[in-house]
Each structure stands twice: as structure tokens, then as C-alpha cells.
Design a protein around this motif. Structure first.
Motif, PDB file in Angstrom:
ATOM      1  N   SER A   1       0.679  -1.225   0.152  1.00 19.58           N
ATOM      2  CA  SER A   1      -0.138   0.138   0.091  1.00 19.58           C
ATOM      3  C   SER A   1       0.831   1.238   0.174  1.00 19.58           C
ATOM      4  O   SER A   1       0.230   2.365   0.241  1.00 19.58           O
ATOM      5  CB  SER A   1      -0.826   0.175   1.195  1.00 19.58           C
ATOM      6  N   PHE A   2       2.269   0.921  -0.144  1.00 20.27           N
ATOM      7  CA  PHE A   2       2.939   2.287  -0.273  1.00 20.27           C
ATOM      8  C   PHE A   2       3.248   3.044  -1.613  1.00 20.27           C
ATOM      9  O   PHE A   2       2.935   4.263  -1.794  1.00 20.27           O
ATOM     10  CB  PHE A   2       4.261   1.950   0.532  1.00 20.27           C
ATOM     11  N   ALA A   3       3.876   2.257  -2.662  1.00 13.78           N
ATOM     12  CA  ALA A   3       4.088   2.743  -3.944  1.00 13.78           C
ATOM     13  C   ALA A   3       4.131   1.619  -5.055  1.00 13.78           C
ATOM     14  O   ALA A   3       4.727   0.620  -4.581  1.00 13.78           O
ATOM     15  CB  ALA A   3       5.340   3.710  -3.864  1.00 13.78           C
ATOM     16  N   ASP A   4       3.388   1.731  -5.925  1.00 17.42           N
ATOM     17  CA  ASP A   4       3.510   1.042  -6.823  1.00 17.42           C
ATOM     18  C   ASP A   4       4.372   1.269  -8.180  1.00 17.42           C
ATOM     19  O   ASP A   4       3.924   2.266  -8.781  1.00 17.42           O
ATOM     20  CB  ASP A   4       1.957   0.634  -7.548  1.00 17.42           C
ATOM     21  N   SER A   5       5.264   0.509  -8.606  1.00 18.24           N
ATOM     22  CA  SER A   5       6.387   0.887  -9.428  1.00 18.24           C
ATOM     23  C   SER A   5       6.150   0.332 -10.939  1.00 18.24           C
ATOM     24  O   SER A   5       6.478   0.769 -11.855  1.00 18.24           O
ATOM     25  CB  SER A   5       7.710   0.561  -9.345  1.00 18.24           C
ATOM     26  N   ASN A   6       5.211  -0.853 -11.043  1.00 15.27           N
ATOM     27  CA  ASN A   6       4.988  -1.329 -12.176  1.00 15.27           C
ATOM     28  C   ASN A   6       3.429  -1.448 -12.715  1.00 15.27           C
ATOM     29  O   ASN A   6       3.017  -2.114 -13.757  1.00 15.27           O
ATOM     30  CB  ASN A   6       5.412  -2.833 -12.156  1.00 15.27           C
TER      31      ASN A   6
ATOM     32  N   GLY B   1      -1.146  -2.435  -9.576  1.00 13.87           N
ATOM     33  CA  GLY B   1      -2.045  -2.172  -8.419  1.00 13.87           C
ATOM     34  C   GLY B   1      -1.647  -2.407  -7.047  1.00 13.87           C
ATOM     35  O   GLY B   1      -2.512  -2.321  -6.199  1.00 13.87           O
ATOM     36  N   MET B   2      -0.482  -2.995  -6.983  1.00 13.50           N
ATOM     37  CA  MET B   2       0.148  -3.552  -5.791  1.00 13.50           C
ATOM     38  C   MET B   2       1.487  -2.908  -5.654  1.00 13.50           C
ATOM     39  O   MET B   2       2.251  -2.688  -6.737  1.00 13.50           O
ATOM     40  CB  MET B   2      -0.070  -4.944  -5.783  1.00 13.50           C
ATOM     41  N   GLY B   3       1.522  -2.207  -4.306  1.00 18.28           N
ATOM     42  CA  GLY B   3       2.937  -1.743  -3.958  1.00 18.28           C
ATOM     43  C   GLY B   3       4.057  -2.870  -3.979  1.00 18.28           C
ATOM     44  O   GLY B   3       3.753  -4.001  -3.973  1.00 18.28           O
ATOM     45  N   ASP B   4       5.171  -2.252  -4.251  1.00 23.40           N
ATOM     46  CA  ASP B   4       6.532  -3.219  -4.267  1.00 23.40           C
ATOM     47  C   ASP B   4       7.431  -2.557  -3.952  1.00 23.40           C
ATOM     48  O   ASP B   4       7.582  -1.421  -3.368  1.00 23.40           O
ATOM     49  CB  ASP B   4       6.250  -3.524  -5.866  1.00 23.40           C
ATOM     50  N   LEU B   5       8.859  -3.338  -3.938  1.00 22.91           N
ATOM     51  CA  LEU B   5      10.096  -3.135  -3.397  1.00 22.91           C
ATOM     52  C   LEU B   5      10.707  -1.723  -4.201  1.00 22.91           C
ATOM     53  O   LEU B   5      11.070  -0.825  -3.510  1.00 22.91           O
ATOM     54  CB  LEU B   5      10.879  -4.077  -3.342  1.00 22.91           C
ATOM     55  N   GLU B   6      10.254  -1.811  -5.620  1.00 24.32           N
ATOM     56  CA  GLU B   6      11.123  -0.676  -6.197  1.00 24.32           C
ATOM     57  C   GLU B   6      10.077   0.655  -5.824  1.00 24.32           C
ATOM     58  O   GLU B   6      10.673   1.730  -6.019  1.00 24.32           O
ATOM     59  CB  GLU B   6      10.929  -1.050  -7.803  1.00 24.32           C
TER      60      GLU B   6
ATOM     61  N   PRO C   1       6.903 -12.529  -5.853  1.00 24.16           N
ATOM     62  CA  PRO C   1       7.060 -11.807  -7.200  1.00 24.16           C
ATOM     63  C   PRO C   1       6.107 -10.463  -7.242  1.00 24.16           C
ATOM     64  O   PRO C   1       6.630  -9.690  -7.821  1.00 24.16           O
ATOM     65  CB  PRO C   1       6.863 -12.856  -8.449  1.00 24.16           C
ATOM     66  N   MET C   2       5.084 -10.711  -6.630  1.00 23.63           N
ATOM     67  CA  MET C   2       4.295  -9.359  -6.505  1.00 23.63           C
ATOM     68  C   MET C   2       5.083  -8.128  -5.847  1.00 23.63           C
ATOM     69  O   MET C   2       4.779  -6.960  -6.391  1.00 23.63           O
ATOM     70  CB  MET C   2       3.088  -9.605  -5.824  1.00 23.63           C
ATOM     71  N   PHE C   3       6.113  -8.351  -4.958  1.00 22.64           N
ATOM     72  CA  PHE C   3       6.887  -7.193  -4.700  1.00 22.64           C
ATOM     73  C   PHE C   3       8.233  -7.135  -5.337  1.00 22.64           C
ATOM     74  O   PHE C   3       8.542  -5.830  -5.124  1.00 22.64           O
ATOM     75  CB  PHE C   3       7.147  -7.559  -3.074  1.00 22.64           C
ATOM     76  N   GLY C   4       8.700  -8.010  -6.215  1.00 18.02           N
ATOM     77  CA  GLY C   4      10.072  -7.789  -6.849  1.00 18.02           C
ATOM     78  C   GLY C   4      10.818  -9.186  -6.616  1.00 18.02           C
ATOM     79  O   GLY C   4      10.456 -10.108  -6.677  1.00 18.02           O
TER      80      GLY C   4
ATOM     81  N   PHE D   1      -0.142   6.642  -6.576  1.00 19.90           N
ATOM     82  CA  PHE D   1       0.070   5.373  -6.122  1.00 19.90           C
ATOM     83  C   PHE D   1       0.937   4.563  -7.307  1.00 19.90           C
ATOM     84  O   PHE D   1       2.004   3.809  -6.796  1.00 19.90           O
ATOM     85  CB  PHE D   1      -1.001   4.533  -5.394  1.00 19.90           C
ATOM     86  N   GLY D   2       0.207   4.542  -8.349  1.00 21.03           N
ATOM     87  CA  GLY D   2       0.933   3.942  -9.565  1.00 21.03           C
ATOM     88  C   GLY D   2      -0.048   4.049 -10.802  1.00 21.03           C
ATOM     89  O   GLY D   2      -1.075   4.685 -10.510  1.00 21.03           O
ATOM     90  N   ASP D   3       0.339   3.462 -11.926  1.00 24.93           N
ATOM     91  CA  ASP D   3      -0.389   3.600 -12.958  1.00 24.93           C
ATOM     92  C   ASP D   3      -1.692   2.624 -13.117  1.00 24.93           C
ATOM     93  O   ASP D   3      -2.368   2.906 -14.241  1.00 24.93           O
ATOM     94  CB  ASP D   3       0.635   3.639 -14.229  1.00 24.93           C
ATOM     95  N   GLY D   4      -1.715   1.732 -12.384  1.00 22.83           N
ATOM     96  CA  GLY D   4      -2.709   0.704 -12.491  1.00 22.83           C
ATOM     97  C   GLY D   4      -3.708   0.647 -11.678  1.00 22.83           C
ATOM     98  O   GLY D   4      -4.172  -0.588 -11.246  1.00 22.83           O
TER      99      GLY D   4
END
Length: 555
Positions: free
Chosen positions: A33-38, A41-46, A88-91, A437-440
Motif C-alpha cells: 500500500s505504499f508505492a507501485d512501480s509497475n 495496482g500493488m505496491g512493491d520494493l521498487e 514476485p508481487m513485490f519484486g 500510487f501507481g499507473d494501474g
């Protein structure tokens, strides 16, 4: 390289005798829930890595990451299938290494979440235990038991899951296994040497990668009373209560943490252990932070205290008194991923607990939340900040049933199933969801009302909650009287007002709903900062539900 950065980051200084954690402000990141790089719709490590400069600018000292391990996500990652792999959902593990490296370059420390009480039912050990059957070695690493009743059709005892329902699930061969949480989360048997060896190895894996410490999930639950005795009519569904439970806070857990502490002490850079230990009293919590055990323990007694001066003073005094004999810093926390955000909790009548269904009086809740934050940051010890609280975010209390993912929501009782409301992805920018938050989109829907609460919207606005946090954290770092310590000097104050002094610093907090005039002596000094968005109109009057920090000018 990472090891070198960690060593350099943690070189003891004269301003932090005894450890950096003693006065640290630690920011909890809930990765999804912090920031989604890809754009999925799900936040991730990047996404986290990209926002580390924001956290540095906010003024925190360390970042605690909730679980990002390989997991079927039955309980948002607290059901771990592989403690050395990234979901994999986080990186990837490379992404985790990059987060740690960049955080260190920014002067931030990284604390990772460790989940030792239970794993996922997809963990290789548990899957093999199911395949091997009753009486086999792998089953001894968990709590498998025959059932009661004529044909073993009843659970082995009367324990209930924290999420509601029985704490036991029956498998095809007729045996039952223990899970204090969801059925997908079988409890480890910590009396088994292989379990102890495995987690010592896991600790070293993450310490070698450069992690600065561990927040230990359900630290009070690892050891169960011998024989797994029945409880009787006690209410088992409360993580925090006065009843002594045979599955929580058993004395045997402390030998585990002594062994872990010896491992951490082998590493350069002052690595830390933080206990999530729900105990009946702060005195019991203090047992987890004795000199040869953990470094910190969450102060849940403080988190569950209502916005009331008398109650707050009592828990502050008892917390400081309990930690003083063991030499550990007191910690303070108002929100996390398991409880209603304090901006919503304080918007509702007192006594409703940490899981609420109503939004309440939003204006009142935010005013009290800001005041409570400044009170917390003025206390001696370490403070925890949950992502989004610096934006004044409320809980989302009207999420439709079809989007909820909290496992306790799908069971009959437990934690009421309303933790999703504090886990909605935070807003960064823009006027429409998903607010940067992200593009998706976002895995939980964000309210339309959050456009004005984004980081972008609040940055530069001196009346905003974000700028209040930035100012408070900057002052806390700079003022010599703030941060570490083990006591406060209480000052005489009107009813409903807390006032204490620390050196040449004074904090006053009006917990009443009305302005309160200072006694004849007047204001204690020059105001440094106020939680009131509109400032102080009269230095002789403390506004309703407001905290003010003062620089003492005399005496």
C-alpha cells in the motif's frame, strides 16, 4: 559494500549513547500500500526504493518493512512460504538489496518483519509433513495432535483462532494441526531443535544482506504451555487482555530471544530486535527487553489508551517505570496495520477499542490525532509512525465487501475483519485515484475525499498535517532535551491538561473539547510548535484538543 555502509551508518556517536534505537523515529511501510512501480495496482520494493527520499525528508530515522517474503498472501504476507525469497508481487531479492543499500546511503536504517510463530501451509516443511503422515519427523516441527471424541472428530483442545473459529484444522489422515491465526498459518513447534536452527539461519541471511534489525511478529506466541491445556470460558479473541493464556507470553520465549540477541551482537552496526508482544501489563512487556534480550517492544498499552489526560498520564508513568529497571527505551505508537488509524479512533466516542466501523467526527478526529502525535513525539524514547498518518489519513470504513481481503473478515469473529480500512494505499499526488500510487489503480479503492490529503496537496501548506509532522520531527532531532531519556517532570496543570518538562522544553496537551486558560503564571515559555492548524491566537489559552511545544525562557 552493504556491510561497509551498515558499519559506517551505525558507528556509535556521543549523541546516541547506548544505541541509535533509543530515540529513533521508525516509519512503518506496508509494502502493498505504499508505492507501485509497475502499474499492477500493488505496491512493491521498487516503489519503496523510489520513495526513500520522501522518508528522509520527512525526518524519520529508520524504516520498518512489513513482510515481502514469498507467500500465497492468505494473510497479506504474514503466511510465509519461503523466508529467504521475495514474493514476485513485490519484486526480487535484488530489489530488496537495492532498498537496503539506498536507504543506508540516505542515512536510513531498514528493519524487516520476521514471522516466527507460524508459516504458510505452502511452506515446504508443512507440505512434506502432510505427505509423510502421523508420527513422522516433519510433523514434530508443528503442533499435530489426535482429536478428541469417539473418532477423533473434536479438536484437541478448546483454543480459538485470533481470527475467529477453532484454532485447529483436521487433515485427511485424521490428525489436527494448531493455527492461532488462519488455517493457512500453521504454528511452528518451537521446542523442536530444527525450528530453532532454521530461524537462526534466517536471521543471519538477512543480517548478511545488511538488514539493521527485525520486528518480530507475535513475539509473545512462540512457546505454548506444556500439554496444550484447555482454557475454559475465557475470552480468547483479544490479543491484549488481563487473562493469562497458555499460548501467549509463556516464559520460555525469553530463552529464544537470548539466543537471537547473541547472534545480532556478533554483527557490526548495532542491529536491533523489536518485539510485537501483546502482554497483560507493561511490566510483562519489559521482560522482552531485558539487557540480554530484545532492544525494543511495542507499547500497546499506550496505543489502546483513550484521549484522556488522566489515562494518558497513568500509562506514560507506568511505561517509563516498567522500562527503567531493565534499561530499555520506552516506545510509543498510535497506529499500525492491525488497528484503526488514530485519526478515526479519536473521532469516535472513547471506549470503542481499536477496531471501529464508523468514520465519526472527521474534524475532531484529525485535531485530536495531531495533538496526540505531538504529545507522543515529545515523550522520552522511541516513536513509531504508520505510513499515511503523517497525511492525517482516516480509516476507510465503507469498503465494499467484495474488495475486502482481511482473513478475519471472512470468519465469524476475531479481530472484527476491519483491518483493510487502515491498509488502503496512500495518496501521493493528483486529484483522482490512484493519486500517484501507481499507473494501474490500487488493490483497495481510495476515497474521492483523499485528493486534498495527498503528499503533493499538503507539501508547502503550513497548516497541513504533513508539514506539522515534518516540523515536529525536525525539532525533535534538533532540540537537545528531546529524544532519548527515561523520565518526565510533570507540571501543575488544569484538569484535562497534561504538562511536563524535559530540560528547557515543555509540552502541554489539552485533551478537553474546550479552550483552557493557563494558571496565573501564564504560558511556560516561547511556543515552538502547535498542533492547531490555525496556530495560537492567545498565548495564555490552550485551544481545545491541542498540544503545544514550548521553549522555557526562565526558571
Amino acid at each position: 559494500m552493504t556491510q561497509h555502509l551498515t558499519d559506517r551508518l551505525h558507528t556509535p556517536t556521543g549523541t546516541q549513547p547506548g544505541g541509535w534505537w533509543r530515540d529513533a523515529v521508525i516509519y512503518q511501510v506496508y509494502p502493498r500500500s505504499f508505492a507501485d512501480s509497475n502499474g499492477d495496482g500493488m505496491g512493491d520494493l521498487e516503489g519503496i526504493r523510489s520513495r526513500l527520499p520522501y522518508l528522509k525528508d520527512l525526518g524519520v530515522d529508520a524504516v520498518w518493512l512489513s513482510p515481502f517474503y514469498a507467500s500465497p498472501q492468505a494473510d497479506a504476507g504474514y503466511d510465509v512460504a519461503d523466508y529467504r525469497a521475495i514474493d514476485p508481487m513485490f519484486g526480487t531479492l535484488h530489489d530488496a538489496d537495492a532498498v537496503i543499500r539506498e536507504a543506508h546511503e540516505l542515512g536510513l536504517r531498514i528493519i524487516v518483519d520476521l514471522v516466527p510463530n507460524h508459516c504458510s501451509d505452502q511452506h515446504e516443511w508443512f507440505k512434506q509433513a502432510l505427505r509423510e503422515g502421523p508420527g513422522t519427523p516433519l510433523r514434530e516441527r508443528f503442533h499435530f495432535r489426535p482429536g478428541k471424541g469417539e473418532n477423533g472428530e473434536l479438536p484437541p483442545n478448546d483454543w480459538e483462532s485470533i481470527f475467529g473459529g477453532p484454532a485447529w484444522t483436521r487433515v485427511e489422515d485424521g490428525e489436527w494441526y494448531l493455527h492461532l491465526f488462519a488455517p493457512e498459518q500453521p504454528d511452528f513447534n518451537w521446542e523442536h531443535p530444527a525450528v530453532q536452527d532454521e530461524f537462526r539461519s534466517i536471521l543471519r541471511f538477512w543480517l548478511d544482506l545488511g538488514a539493521d534489525g527485525f520486528r518480530v511478529d507475535v513475539a509473545h506466541g512462540l512457546v505454548k504451555a506444556a500439554g496444550l491445556p484447555d482454557i475454559g470460558g475465557k475470552d480468547q479473541l483479544k490479543l491484549l487482555g488481563n487473562d493469562v493464556m497458555p499460548f501467549f507470553d509463556q516464559d520460555g520465549v525469553h530463552e529464544i530471544y537470548r539466543a537471537w540477541r547473541r547472534i545480532l551482537d556478533e554483527y557490526e552496526g548495532r542491529r536491533v530486535l523489536v518485539a510485537e508482544a501483546w502482554t497483560p501489563t507493561v511490566e510483562r512487556t519489559a521482560n522482552y527487553v531485558r539487557p540480554d534480550e530484545m532492544h525494543q517492544a511495542f507499547n500497546f498499552q499506550y496505543l489502546t489508551t483513550d484521549w484522556n489526560a488522566a489515562d494518558l498520564r497513568e500509562v506514560i508513568d507506568s511505561s517509563l517505570a516498567a522500562m527503567r529497571p531493565v534499561g530499555a527505551p520506552t516506545t510509543w505508537v498510535l497506529s499500525n496495520h492491525d488497528v484503526t488509524r488514530h485519526a478515526t479512533r479519536f473521532a469516535n466516542p472513547a471506549g470503542l477499542g481499536t477496531q471501529l466501523r464508523e468514520q465519526g467526527d472527521r474534524e475532531l478526529g484529525l485535531r485530536r490525532a495531531r495533538a496526540a502525535t505531538m504529545l507522543m513525539l515529545a515523550l522520552p524514547g522511541s516513536a513509531y509512525v504508520y505510513q499515511g498518518e503523517e497525511l492525517g489519513l482516516p480509516d476507510v470504513t465503507d469498503l465494499p465487501d467484495e474488495v475486502r481481503q482481511d482473513p478475519s473478515f471472512f470468519r465469524a469473529a476475531g479481530q472484527d475483519g476491519f483491518r483493510d480500512g487502515c491498509r488502503v494505499p496512500i495518496p501521493w499526488s493528483g486529484t483522482e485515484a490512484p493519486y500517484g500510487f501507481g499507473d494501474g489503480g490500487s488493490w483497495l479503492p481510495q476515497p474521492d475525499s483523499w485528493a486534498g490529503l495527498s503528499v503533493e496537496a499538503q507539501t508547502g501548506d503550513p497548516a497541513s498535517t504533513l508539514e506539522m509532522y515534518r516540523a515536529a520531527l525536525k525539532l525533535r532531532r534538533a532540540h537537545p532535551a528531546l529524544g532519548a531519556g527515561d523520565s518526565v517532570e510533570w507540571l501543575e496543570a488544569p484538569e484535562g491538561v497534561l504538562a511536563f518538562r524535559r530540560g528547557d522544553f515543555v509540552c502541554t496537551a489539552n485533551t478537553t473539547g474546550a479552550p483552557v486558560a493557563f494558571p496565573a503564571a501564564g504560558a511556560p515559555g516561547t511556543p515552538l510548535l502547535t498542533s492547531a492548524a490555525d496556530g495560537l491566537a492567545d498565548l495564555g489559552v490552550l485551544p481545545a484538543d491541542t498540544t503545544v511545544w514550548w521553549q522555557v525562557t526562565s526558571g
